[in-house]
Motif scaffolding. Structure first.
Motif, PDB file in Angstrom:
ATOM      1  N   GLU A   9       0.835  -1.206   0.000  1.00 59.68           N
ATOM      2  CA  GLU A   9       0.000   0.000   0.000  1.00 59.68           C
ATOM      3  C   GLU A   9       0.875   1.263   0.000  1.00 59.68           C
ATOM      4  OE1 GLU A   9      -3.552   2.198   2.582  1.00 59.68           O
ATOM      5  OE2 GLU A   9      -2.900   0.172   3.108  1.00 59.68           O
TER       6      GLU A   9
ATOM      7  N   GLN B 175      -7.652 -10.886   9.645  1.00 59.88           N
ATOM      8  CA  GLN B 175      -6.767  -9.716   9.591  1.00 59.88           C
ATOM      9  C   GLN B 175      -6.160  -9.548   8.207  1.00 59.88           C
ATOM     10  OE1 GLN B 175      -4.042 -10.423  12.830  1.00 59.88           O
ATOM     11  NE2 GLN B 175      -5.246  -9.182  14.236  1.00 59.88           N
TER      12      GLN B 175
ATOM     13  N   GLU C 194      -9.037  -8.274   5.985  1.00 52.62           N
ATOM     14  CA  GLU C 194      -9.344  -6.899   6.376  1.00 52.62           C
ATOM     15  C   GLU C 194      -8.287  -5.931   5.856  1.00 52.62           C
ATOM     16  OE1 GLU C 194     -10.910  -5.148  10.529  1.00 52.62           O
ATOM     17  OE2 GLU C 194      -8.825  -5.840  10.590  1.00 52.62           O
ATOM     18  N   ARG C 195      -6.985  -6.326   5.960  1.00 50.29           N
ATOM     19  CA  ARG C 195      -5.901  -5.442   5.512  1.00 50.29           C
ATOM     20  C   ARG C 195      -5.976  -5.218   4.009  1.00 50.29           C
ATOM     21  NH1 ARG C 195      -3.868  -1.869   4.825  1.00 50.29           N
ATOM     22  NH2 ARG C 195      -1.919  -0.915   5.462  1.00 50.29           N
TER      23      ARG C 195
ATOM     24  N   PHE D  15      -8.810  -2.798   3.208  1.00 52.11           N
ATOM     25  CA  PHE D  15      -8.512  -1.419   3.595  1.00 52.11           C
ATOM     26  C   PHE D  15      -7.833  -0.622   2.469  1.00 52.11           C
ATOM     27  CE2 PHE D  15      -8.377  -2.083   8.488  1.00 52.11           C
ATOM     28  CZ  PHE D  15      -9.755  -1.977   8.526  1.00 52.11           C
ATOM     29  N   TRP D  16      -7.335  -1.318   1.448  1.00 52.00           N
ATOM     30  CA  TRP D  16      -6.748  -0.596   0.316  1.00 52.00           C
ATOM     31  C   TRP D  16      -7.764   0.365  -0.307  1.00 52.00           C
ATOM     32  CZ3 TRP D  16      -3.135  -3.651  -3.479  1.00 52.00           C
ATOM     33  CH2 TRP D  16      -1.992  -4.055  -2.791  1.00 52.00           C
TER      34      TRP D  16
ATOM     35  N   ASN E 235      -9.691   2.268   1.071  1.00 54.30           N
ATOM     36  CA  ASN E 235      -9.793   3.519   1.820  1.00 54.30           C
ATOM     37  C   ASN E 235      -8.734   4.526   1.395  1.00 54.30           C
ATOM     38  OD1 ASN E 235     -11.902   2.492   3.351  1.00 54.30           O
ATOM     39  ND2 ASN E 235     -10.553   1.731   4.974  1.00 54.30           N
ATOM     40  N   ASN E 236      -7.819   4.097   0.519  1.00 53.33           N
ATOM     41  CA  ASN E 236      -6.730   4.950   0.060  1.00 53.33           C
ATOM     42  C   ASN E 236      -7.120   5.601  -1.267  1.00 53.33           C
ATOM     43  OD1 ASN E 236      -4.187   5.717  -1.339  1.00 53.33           O
ATOM     44  ND2 ASN E 236      -3.214   4.822   0.469  1.00 53.33           N
TER      45      ASN E 236
ATOM     46  N   LEU F 252     -17.242  -5.075   4.766  1.00 51.85           N
ATOM     47  CA  LEU F 252     -16.228  -4.380   3.968  1.00 51.85           C
ATOM     48  C   LEU F 252     -16.285  -4.816   2.506  1.00 51.85           C
ATOM     49  CD1 LEU F 252     -13.214  -4.499   6.458  1.00 51.85           C
ATOM     50  CD2 LEU F 252     -14.449  -2.460   5.731  1.00 51.85           C
TER      51      LEU F 252
END
Length: 477
Positions: A346, A378, A381-382, A385-386, A388-389, A426
């Protein structure tokens, strides 16, 4: 050289130079610090004083403070103090040789204050003796690691007890003395580089394997200062660090100071000039990227990530090389390592341009699709979360016709059957984002997904029928 030194000693000392002594001939032959003594061809007879009295090199004696000694004799007291500081003691027993240990400690502290204040301008012989004393103290066989003693593998460094070297009260002062000598404005690098040579640097690098974190911090600071002041050593230091990395990655996978070495390199990489030399690019490909391979990467991943990202920030054209390199060492069964890699990618994508992204996006998002479906929440989830960038979402939006078909099945699988409710939510958010981004493309991907599901259902039915026929045949037989 001898005539120059003698002439320098005959000059009247200035106020700023507390000590600029003539080089003694007679007492020098009596001073031995684990090396050959200096013997002049012709030695003038000097009057017997405190400074010129012959001494037993193995005796730890109380010497006067340098400031209390006549200027003409300070050089001899200086060398005698260095000689005392070469004596070793057993620190496993705190009461053994307590008086001698304290004398050595006081001498080291005085030498540190003297070099730090710049009150003593050392001539060449004094500098040589100083470096020899430092070398005798710090260059030693390091004790084996705790897990080597027990025969077990190295554990979690955060859970293991930190090793504390019992000799540290003296070692710290020796390291402080070396640091002050290296950074002092009074130190002439043309002279110092004769003693802080390649051999010295190699031995210093070996000390990065120390179990004591305090020692590694000192060695890191000192090597960094040597790299900054002695330009002649820079290529050699980089090459020596490369060799340590190669041995660590491809042979031992055990070395305590990888994180500290990477901290030094982070500063070095930040100073690289553009266009970047081919040597530096090879270092990235051959040394830094393979550092993702060892199992213990978590102990130094933060520093490694910083170094790799610095390369991409310096030259954005390296982004696809780095991303493909990280994918090459992608973990299969280590979920903690996978979370670290997702975070690193990321950071790299944040400084990646569109052209480089297009060259690596297919293998990248195939891996992201597998991470999205990880049973370890995890990891999934990680990866989610990409989205969100903003920069990454922009790259994805520009190349959605390639990326969405790759990960659409993974998103649908998460929504329908992932055990973790947060992952379900998500995944639904990412799915909705693609729907708003391009409805037509989303519907096409959904149609293809339904066709795949239908074909998979037909295959499952055919497989069940085949097994039933086999069971019937077996029953008839």
């Amino acid at each position: 050289m001898f005539n120059k030194i003698m002439k320098r000693g005959q000059k009247k000392p200035s106020k700023s130079e507390s000590v600029e002594p003539p080089i003694p001939n007679a007492p020098a032959s009596n001073v031995t610090v684990n090396h050959a003594s200096r013997v002049a061809a012709a030695e003038p007879q000097l009057p017997m004083t405190l400074a010129t009295a012959p001494q037993n090199p193995g005796v730890v004696e109380v010497l006067p403070m340098m400031k209390d000694v006549p200027l003409s004799e300070r050089h001899v007291i200086f060398i005698r103090k260095l000689q005392i500081c070469c004596v070793f003691f057993d620190f496993s027993d705190t009461m053994k040789s307590a008086r001698e240990k304290e004398i050595k400690r006081q001498n080291l502290a005085e030498l540190v204050d003297m070099v730090q204040s710049g009150s003593c301008k050392m001539n060449e012989i004094m500098q040589e003796e100083l470096v020899k004393m430092i070398s005798i103290n710090i260059f030693r066989c390091l004790p084996p690691a705790a897990h080597e003693n027990t025969g077990s593998e190295a554990g979690d460094p955060e859970e293991d007890e930190m090793y504390m070297d019992p000799t540290w009260p003296h070692l710290q002062l020796v390291y402080e003395l070396l640091l002050r000598y290296v950074v002092s404005s009074e130190t002439d690098t043309r002279i110092a580089k004769r003693y802080l040579d390649h051999s010295f640097v190699l031995k210093l690098l070996d000390l990065f394997d120390s179990e004591d974190m305090r020692e590694r911090e000192y060695v890191k600071t000192i090597l960094h200062r040597i790299y900054g002041r002695f330009m002649v050593h820079r290529p050699f230091i980089r090459n020596a660090i490369n060799n340590i990395f190669y041995r660590f990655v491809f042979e031992t996978e055990r070395y305590n100071g990888i994180g500290e070495l990477l901290e030094i390199l982070g500063s070095v990489i930040n100073g690289f000039a553009l266009p970047m030399k081919e040597e530096h690019k090879l270092f990235l490909v051959r040394a830094l990227i393979p550092l993702h391979k060892p199992k213990c990467v978590s102990t130094y991943h933060q520093q490694l990530c910083y170094c790799v990202t610095q390369f991409v920030e310096k030259d954005y054209r390296l982004a696809d090389i780095v991303i493909n390199g990280v994918l090459k060492y992608w973990p299969v069964t280590n979920c903690g390592k996978e979370v670290l890699f997702l975070g690193e990618l990321e950071e790299i994508l944040e400084v990646t341009q569109s052209a480089e992204f297009q060259r690596c996006m297919v293998p990248l998002f195939r891996q992201i699709g597998r991470s999205l479906n990880s049973s370890h929440f995890q990891v999934a989830e990680r990866a989610l979360f990409w989205w969100n960038n903003e920069h990454i979402v922009g790259l994805i939006a520009d190349n959605r016709h390639v990326i969405l078909p790759i990960i659409f099945d993974a998103l649908e699988k998460n929504i329908r059957g992932h055990w973790n409710q947060a992952i379900n939510g998500l995944s639904s958010n990412v799915r909705r984002m693609f729907l708003e981004m391009d409805t037509e493309l989303f519907e096409e991907c959904q149609r293809q997904h339904e066709e795949k599901e239908a074909k998979a259902g037909e295959l499952e039915e055919q497989r069940d029928l085949a097994w039933k026929r086999l069971e019937e045949v077996a029953a008839q037989g």
